[in-house]
Design a protein around this motif. Structure first.
Motif, PDB file in Angstrom:
ATOM      1  N   TYR A   1      27.047  50.644   0.035  1.00  0.00           N
ATOM      2  CA  TYR A   1      28.250  49.826   0.183  1.00  0.00           C
ATOM      3  C   TYR A   1      27.908  48.418   0.630  1.00  0.00           C
ATOM      4  CZ  TYR A   1      31.510  53.741  -0.098  1.00  0.00           C
ATOM      5  OH  TYR A   1      32.258  54.808  -0.519  1.00  0.00           O
ATOM      6  N   GLY A   2      28.643  47.469   0.113  1.00  0.00           N
ATOM      7  CA  GLY A   2      28.533  46.102   0.599  1.00  0.00           C
ATOM      8  C   GLY A   2      29.532  45.880   1.711  1.00  0.00           C
ATOM      9  N   SER A   3      29.628  46.849   2.633  1.00  0.00           N
ATOM     10  CA  SER A   3      30.627  46.783   3.688  1.00  0.00           C
ATOM     11  C   SER A   3      30.151  45.903   4.834  1.00  0.00           C
ATOM     12  CB  SER A   3      30.934  48.193   4.212  1.00  0.00           C
ATOM     13  OG  SER A   3      29.753  48.806   4.655  1.00  0.00           O
ATOM     14  N   THR A   4      31.081  45.513   5.659  1.00  0.00           N
ATOM     15  CA  THR A   4      30.761  44.634   6.772  1.00  0.00           C
ATOM     16  C   THR A   4      30.074  45.414   7.888  1.00  0.00           C
ATOM     17  OG1 THR A   4      32.870  45.049   7.896  1.00  0.00           O
ATOM     18  CG2 THR A   4      32.801  43.244   6.267  1.00  0.00           C
ATOM     19  N   LYS A   5      29.383  44.685   8.729  1.00  0.00           N
ATOM     20  CA  LYS A   5      28.717  45.287   9.879  1.00  0.00           C
ATOM     21  C   LYS A   5      29.742  45.964  10.792  1.00  0.00           C
ATOM     22  CE  LYS A   5      25.772  44.183  13.837  1.00  0.00           C
ATOM     23  NZ  LYS A   5      25.082  43.100  14.591  1.00  0.00           N
ATOM     24  N   GLU A   6      30.909  45.339  10.926  1.00  0.00           N
ATOM     25  CA  GLU A   6      31.963  45.884  11.774  1.00  0.00           C
ATOM     26  C   GLU A   6      32.429  47.246  11.271  1.00  0.00           C
ATOM     27  OE1 GLU A   6      35.431  43.480  11.946  1.00  0.00           O
ATOM     28  OE2 GLU A   6      36.411  44.678  13.510  1.00  0.00           O
ATOM     29  N   LEU A   7      32.616  47.365   9.945  1.00  0.00           N
ATOM     30  CA  LEU A   7      33.047  48.638   9.366  1.00  0.00           C
ATOM     31  C   LEU A   7      32.011  49.720   9.614  1.00  0.00           C
ATOM     32  CD1 LEU A   7      34.677  48.321   5.825  1.00  0.00           C
ATOM     33  CD2 LEU A   7      35.565  49.470   7.841  1.00  0.00           C
ATOM     34  N   ARG A   8      30.749  49.390   9.405  1.00  0.00           N
ATOM     35  CA  ARG A   8      29.675  50.357   9.601  1.00  0.00           C
ATOM     36  C   ARG A   8      29.627  50.816  11.057  1.00  0.00           C
ATOM     37  NH1 ARG A   8      25.714  51.005   5.779  1.00  0.00           N
ATOM     38  NH2 ARG A   8      25.954  49.760   3.893  1.00  0.00           N
ATOM     39  N   GLU A   9      29.770  49.862  11.961  1.00  0.00           N
ATOM     40  CA  GLU A   9      29.729  50.195  13.387  1.00  0.00           C
ATOM     41  C   GLU A   9      30.900  51.098  13.767  1.00  0.00           C
ATOM     42  OE1 GLU A   9      29.583  46.466  15.395  1.00  0.00           O
ATOM     43  OE2 GLU A   9      27.395  46.255  15.172  1.00  0.00           O
ATOM     44  N   GLN A  10      32.091  50.821  13.222  1.00  0.00           N
ATOM     45  CA  GLN A  10      33.264  51.653  13.506  1.00  0.00           C
ATOM     46  C   GLN A  10      33.052  53.080  13.010  1.00  0.00           C
ATOM     47  OE1 GLN A  10      36.650  49.713  11.772  1.00  0.00           O
ATOM     48  NE2 GLN A  10      36.718  48.082  13.300  1.00  0.00           N
TER      49      GLN A  10
ATOM     50  N   ASN B   1      36.687  48.721   0.417  1.00  0.00           N
ATOM     51  CA  ASN B   1      35.743  49.479   1.237  1.00  0.00           C
ATOM     52  C   ASN B   1      36.380  49.960   2.532  1.00  0.00           C
ATOM     53  OD1 ASN B   1      33.519  49.462  -0.420  1.00  0.00           O
ATOM     54  ND2 ASN B   1      32.659  47.589   0.430  1.00  0.00           N
ATOM     55  N   GLU B   2      37.190  49.109   3.137  1.00  0.00           N
ATOM     56  CA  GLU B   2      37.860  49.474   4.380  1.00  0.00           C
ATOM     57  C   GLU B   2      38.774  50.676   4.151  1.00  0.00           C
ATOM     58  OE1 GLU B   2      40.879  47.456   7.644  1.00  0.00           O
ATOM     59  OE2 GLU B   2      39.671  46.157   6.353  1.00  0.00           O
ATOM     60  N   LEU B   3      39.462  50.696   3.023  1.00  0.00           N
ATOM     61  CA  LEU B   3      40.351  51.814   2.693  1.00  0.00           C
ATOM     62  C   LEU B   3      39.548  53.079   2.412  1.00  0.00           C
ATOM     63  CD1 LEU B   3      43.093  53.033   2.060  1.00  0.00           C
ATOM     64  CD2 LEU B   3      42.958  52.013  -0.234  1.00  0.00           C
TER      65      LEU B   3
END
Length: 212
Positions: free
Chosen positions: A120-129, A57-59
């Motif tokens: 996405y099951g992405s992290t809160k940090e990724l979404r905020e970024q 997800n980060e990629l």
């Protein structure tokens, strides 16, 4: 080996991962691409992959940001020196259509990303970024200079809310270009008929915003 050598290698590995991911994401849905395929194409190990990205997800988010920056950068460079605001906006819309015609896979990727972003099951940090990136892009919107120049030189209507106008143009243009990218046979270039439709729509936007 110097510290600079290690830094350059690390940067190259990251660039190679993103380049490989982008190539695979364009050829097939990013929902079906796995880390092993990316590592194989990039010529790196899984260990190296995880030194740069903790998850797929980060990629995916990184590729989305890179494509948007590449697209908006291309459009920003379209105007020539000495153009008035209307001419600037016209050349930017044409450049945008040219970019979408040359890179339909990138436009499809953005569409798929938008459709699946909330899932996405992405992290809160990724979404905020990502939200911070979008917020920054809206504030310094790549169409603002043309709109503000046109308002000042009289070639475009004065707008009390240029940021909202820029965002409306972005949303409507991307919707049309994404539709173009889904037409069968557009893997390399969009067809002439679809480009004519996009040109006609860009002309309608210009007519609406023009003083004359």
């Amino acid at each position: 080996m110097t510290e600079n050598w290690h830094t350059n290698l690390k940067n190259k590995n990251r660039e190679d991962i993103i380049t490989a991911a982008k190539e695979l994401f364009v050829k097939q849905s990013f929902l079906t691409v796995n880390i092993k395929e990316i590592c194989t194409l990039a010529g790196i190990s899984r260990v190296t992959f995880y030194k740069h990205f903790q998850t797929m997800n980060e990629l995916v988010f990184e590729v989305q940001i890179e494509i948007l920056e590449d697209m908006t950068g291309f459009v920003r460079r379209a105007p020539s020196a000495g153009m008035n605001g209307k001419e600037m906006l016209s050349s930017m819309l044409k450049g945008w259509i040219d970019y979408a015609s040359q890179h339909p896979g990138y436009i499809r990727f953005v569409l798929l990303f938008d459709l699946h972003y909330e899932a996405y099951g992405s992290t809160k940090e990724l979404r905020e970024q990502y939200e911070q990136f979008i917020s920054r892009e809206k504030e310094r919107h790549f169409l603002l200079e043309a709109l503000e120049t046109g308002a000042n030189d009289g070639s475009l209507k004065r707008d009390a809310e240029p940021v909202k106008t820029a965002q409306f143009i972005f949303t409507s243009m991307m919707a049309l270009l994404q539709k173009m990218s889904l037409i069968p046979g557009s893997e390399q270039h969009s067809g002439l008929e679809e480009i004519k439709i996009a040109d006609r729509f860009a002309g309608m936007l210009l007519q609406h915003l023009s003083v004359d």
